[in-house]
Write a protein that holds these residues in place. Structure first.
Motif, PDB file in Angstrom:
ATOM      1  N   GLU A  66      41.763 -67.702   4.725  1.00 23.71           N
ATOM      2  CA  GLU A  66      43.282 -67.641   4.704  1.00 23.71           C
ATOM      3  C   GLU A  66      43.836 -66.434   5.400  1.00 23.71           C
ATOM      4  O   GLU A  66      44.494 -66.688   6.385  1.00 23.71           O
ATOM      5  N   ALA A 105      42.726 -66.715   9.343  1.00 23.32           N
ATOM      6  CA  ALA A 105      43.579 -67.703   9.861  1.00 23.32           C
ATOM      7  C   ALA A 105      44.900 -66.809  10.194  1.00 23.32           C
ATOM      8  O   ALA A 105      45.742 -67.079  11.159  1.00 23.32           O
ATOM      9  N   ARG A 106      45.470 -66.219   9.221  1.00 24.72           N
ATOM     10  CA  ARG A 106      47.013 -65.690   9.314  1.00 24.72           C
ATOM     11  C   ARG A 106      46.649 -64.554  10.576  1.00 24.72           C
ATOM     12  O   ARG A 106      47.736 -64.578  11.328  1.00 24.72           O
ATOM     13  N   PHE A 140      45.958 -66.924  14.068  1.00 20.92           N
ATOM     14  CA  PHE A 140      46.639 -67.962  14.618  1.00 20.92           C
ATOM     15  C   PHE A 140      48.323 -67.876  14.311  1.00 20.92           C
ATOM     16  O   PHE A 140      49.204 -68.170  15.044  1.00 20.92           O
ATOM     17  N   PHE A 141      48.467 -67.233  13.028  1.00 19.68           N
ATOM     18  CA  PHE A 141      49.922 -67.155  12.458  1.00 19.68           C
ATOM     19  C   PHE A 141      50.716 -65.983  13.157  1.00 19.68           C
ATOM     20  O   PHE A 141      50.305 -65.156  13.266  1.00 19.68           O
ATOM     21  N   ARG A 142      51.909 -66.607  14.003  1.00 22.10           N
ATOM     22  CA  ARG A 142      52.634 -65.550  14.598  1.00 22.10           C
ATOM     23  C   ARG A 142      54.302 -65.883  14.263  1.00 22.10           C
ATOM     24  O   ARG A 142      54.400 -67.128  13.879  1.00 22.10           O
ATOM     25  N   ASP A 143      55.125 -64.683  14.078  1.00 19.72           N
ATOM     26  CA  ASP A 143      56.504 -65.297  14.090  1.00 19.72           C
ATOM     27  C   ASP A 143      57.193 -65.732  15.426  1.00 19.72           C
ATOM     28  O   ASP A 143      56.457 -65.643  16.228  1.00 19.72           O
TER      29      ASP A 143
END
Lengths: 96, 414
Positions: free
Chosen positions: A37, A40-41, A44-47
């Protein structure tokens, strides 16, 4: 097309620059300890705000150096540019 | 010969009601574009669920639905994408009858050009994958490409010669406004409330994401609070701003994607031509405009306009491929806001809120998927089970690593 103010070279045309996405995304301090998790943050995860956004730009056909900028994603106006390693300027309403 | 545009239907004398929002609905769909309206239609038609509101902050179908280039095809490489887009294409083929409204679906075929040896190999691979998935596809050599589209320059002395193309004969275009109006009329007839000028400002919630009990009990809108049983987010480029209100993060990134049209011309372009390598795609609208798109602008943006150098590059590619366009005048340009993901595929499915479904990240594939997505999302809302065609597109794929990755078949860079 707009002028972008490279912190080293001064104002140059937009076509000289390459976009690098969100700024200030730190590489994990202890990568071996991250969960799937958390990986992945990081990967891949962006504002994706509508408004001021701190992001990276590269003056790719000029000095070829990276720098940071705060740009409004609604008006596309550059609110600040600053060198890598410098603190993000305070911009009212900025989320990131 | 029939003049271009003569087959356009008259505007109807009735569109839809403009109701005041009720204080509560079983289902609230946020976003009155193609996806929201199609979901509403299939909720009523397939499942008999009509206590539904579609909330639109502007006017119906005035966002990306009014800004896309109307191409419809299903020649995607991967099984997951082929399944949902082919499901959509089959629905497109019967949609005019289903909606009882003209949508001018014209199956004129799409050519995806190859300009390098690697393009050729990738294209042939995609054709074979398409056939295995029951999608019509052929590989064409340059001479055969020229037979389908005589105005295309297939000479060997241009900068990026055409080495061949994939061809999907069932691909086509439809009149996007009519599609939206057809869905809207059917949903309205079924009793679903289409509420325009109603911006969602936030949510009322209960429970917590941490222990899995989080739910949305209502939406806060510019026209008051509305309680809801279930919520479906269909707000395309603006989905991130809604998810921010719910403190749910995603990989979504919103970019301007510019499109433009020429003045009206006699019919010269009989099919659809797309090129990933030189980055332009072109069809000719029913009235006669050349409709063109390019790649997305590189930076994040919500401004519904883009940078001029993208248009300049796109025009250079268009004129090289279609010398006949050199004297055409550009009439207008605009941008839609495409929400994109790292694997160039949508996010559809569950969120950390038990009664909230998300549908976003379609990038450049939103319009062509409209009926297929609406069908599958309605199924999911009605039954509580993810429809098999949308199950592969869940948000948790970024954690599990089960990424789809459709850059290979997408018409533009995103």
């Amino acid at each position: 097309m707009q002028l972008i103010d490279c912190p080293w070279c001064g104002p140059r045309e937009e076509v000289e620059f390459h976009y690098g996405g969100q700024a200030h995304v730190d590489y994990p301090a202890k990568p071996a300890e991250l969960t799937d998790e958390q990986w992945a943050r990081f990967v891949f995860f962006r504002d994706n705000p509508k408004g001021p956004f701190a992001e990276r730009w590269n003056h790719s056909v000029g000095c070829r150096r990276w720098f940071n900028a705060v740009r409004d994603t609604h008006t596309y106006q550059f609110l600040a540019v600053y060198k890598i390693g410098e603190n993000r300027p305070e911009i009212p309403g900025a989320r990131t | 010969m029939t003049p271009p545009g003569a087959d356009l239907p008259e505007h109807p004398d009735f569109l839809w009601r403009n109701p005041e929002p009720k204080r509560s609905y079983d289902v609230v769909i946020i976003g009155g574009g193609g996806h929201g309206l199609a979901t509403a239609h299939y909720l009523a038609k397939n499942h008999g669920i009509t206590n539904v509101a579609v909330l639109e902050k502007g006017w119906l179908a005035g966002g990306n639905m009014a800004r896309n280039t109307t191409l419809i095809r299903s020649n995607y490489l991967w099984d997951e994408s082929a399944a949902i887009y082919e499901h959509a294409l089959k629905l497109w083929e019967g949609l005019e009858d289903d909606l009882g409204y003209p949508i001018l679906f014209s199956q004129r075929g799409v050519l995806n050009l190859a300009h390098t040896e690697q393009d050729v190999r990738d294209s042939v691979r995609r054709v074979e994958a398409n056939k295995l998935n029951g999608v019509d596809a052929e590989w064409l050599e340059p001479d055969d490409v020229a037979k389908i589209c005589p105005i295309l320059n297939v000479s060997e002395d241009i900068r990026y010669p055409v080495l061949g193309a994939t061809y999907q004969p069932r691909a086509g275009i439809a009149k996007h406004d009519y599609v939206a109006w057809g869905f809207a009329r059917r949903a309205d007839e079924a009793g679903i409330d289409l509420i325009q000028d109603c911006e969602v400002l936030g949510f009322r919630t209960e429970g917590s994401q941490a222990d899995g009990t989080a739910r949305v009990t209502g939406v806060r809108t510019s026209r008051g609070d509305i309680a809801c049983g279930q919520v479906a987010l269909c707000a395309a480029g603006h989905t991130s701003t809604l998810l921010d209100e719910l403190e749910v993060s995603t990989p979504l990134q919103s970019h301007p994607l510019q499109a433009l049209v020429s003045e009206l011309l006699e019919p010269v372009h009989p099919t659809i031509v797309m090129s990933n390598a030189v980055h332009v795609y072109v069809s000719q609208a029913h009235k006669g405009e050349l409709v063109m798109g390019a790649g997305v602008d590189s930076y994040n943006g919500y401004g519904q306009r883009g940078a001029f150098h993208i248009i300049e590059r796109q025009m250079a590619a268009a004129v090289e491929l279609f010398p006949v366009f050199a004297r055409a005048h550009l009439l207008r340009s605009w941008a839609g806001i495409v929400d994109t993901n790292p694997d160039a595929s949508p996010i559809v499915g569950r969120t950390p809120y038990a009664n909230v479904l998300v549908n976003a990240g379609w990038g450049t594939g939103g319009f062509k998927s409209t009926p297929g997505l609406g069908w599958c999302l309605a199924h999911t809302i009605a039954t509580g089970e993810l429809h098999p065609y949308i199950a592969p597109f869940s948000l948790d794929r970024f954690v599990t690593g089960a990424l789809v990755d459709e850059h290979g078949a997408a018409g533009v860079a995103h």
